[in-house]
Motif scaffolding. Sequence first.
Motif, PDB file in Angstrom:
ATOM      1  N   THR A 199       2.499   1.692  -3.389  1.00 18.64           N
ATOM      2  CA  THR A 199       1.496   2.190  -4.332  1.00 18.64           C
ATOM      3  C   THR A 199       1.357   3.705  -4.234  1.00 18.64           C
ATOM      4  O   THR A 199       1.327   4.412  -5.249  1.00 18.64           O
ATOM      5  CB  THR A 199       0.136   1.525  -4.058  1.00 18.64           C
ATOM      6  OG1 THR A 199       0.254   0.119  -4.330  1.00 18.64           O
ATOM      7  CG2 THR A 199      -0.963   2.112  -4.932  1.00 18.64           C
TER       8      THR A 199
ATOM      9  N   ASP B   8       0.827  -1.209   0.000  1.00 16.66           N
ATOM     10  CA  ASP B   8       0.000   0.000   0.000  1.00 16.66           C
ATOM     11  C   ASP B   8       0.861   1.258   0.000  1.00 16.66           C
ATOM     12  O   ASP B   8       0.571   2.229  -0.702  1.00 16.66           O
ATOM     13  CB  ASP B   8      -0.940   0.006   1.215  1.00 16.66           C
ATOM     14  CG  ASP B   8      -2.028  -1.042   1.116  1.00 16.66           C
ATOM     15  OD1 ASP B   8      -2.252  -1.557   0.003  1.00 16.66           O
ATOM     16  OD2 ASP B   8      -2.648  -1.345   2.146  1.00 16.66           O
TER      17      ASP B   8
ATOM     18  N   PRO C  69      -2.573  -0.669  -7.017  1.00 17.91           N
ATOM     19  CA  PRO C  69      -2.186  -1.796  -6.157  1.00 17.91           C
ATOM     20  C   PRO C  69      -1.835  -3.046  -6.966  1.00 17.91           C
ATOM     21  O   PRO C  69      -0.895  -3.768  -6.616  1.00 17.91           O
ATOM     22  CB  PRO C  69      -3.423  -2.018  -5.287  1.00 17.91           C
ATOM     23  CG  PRO C  69      -4.098  -0.692  -5.241  1.00 17.91           C
ATOM     24  CD  PRO C  69      -3.877  -0.092  -6.599  1.00 17.91           C
TER      25      PRO C  69
END
Length: 216
Positions: free
Chosen positions: A174, A171, A181
């Motif tokens: 990203t 996460d 993701p």
Amino acid sequence: MIRVLVADDQALVRGGFRVLVDSEPDMTVVGEAGDGGTAAALARELRPDVVLMDVQMPGVDGLEAIRRIAADPELGGVRILILTTFDEDDYVIEGLAAGASGFLLKNTDPGQLLHGIRVVAGGEELLSPGLTRRLIARTTTRAAVDHDVFAQLTAREREVVALVAQGLGNDEITRELVISPATTKTHVSRALAKLGARDRAQLVALAYRHGLVRPG
């Protein structure tokens, strides 16, 4: 029930871990070892879910025990969590490369240790951002990247591996790279395959040992 094997050369430390682990309703200590040779033998005999592994032990040390466990195809389900101190950074790098799934400081909060056991038992790697960044600052001093090791990676895959080595999860990667993701997951998977790494912990070890991650 998460079955835990505790490997440490100090009986008092092992006893403390046993009391802590056995106090939880979802985990239990199934064995104790005072050296690496005993730890590897008990791992074969007891098949624990997680081994809490000290690195500096008499005779066979923790690193060799990790190698023995990781090399045994029948112990593929045994996960290893290194317990280290501030002055054992090199052992952490070697341990991750040998097959450990993560590491914690011995003076970590009890709740964090229990959380770490659950994370590793669930098949994830435990790579604390704060601890991995400290390792970067203390152990990564090479002048140049070993390009031969990372030549097969794309530029973006190198970026992703470097961020993994700094302790970032998918996460966070990203958000850092402003990608989806799914794209992050793909980059991590491809890097693992191209480098022949078993998991994210080994990606971290490769990044450290071959200079991909720099201090600062």
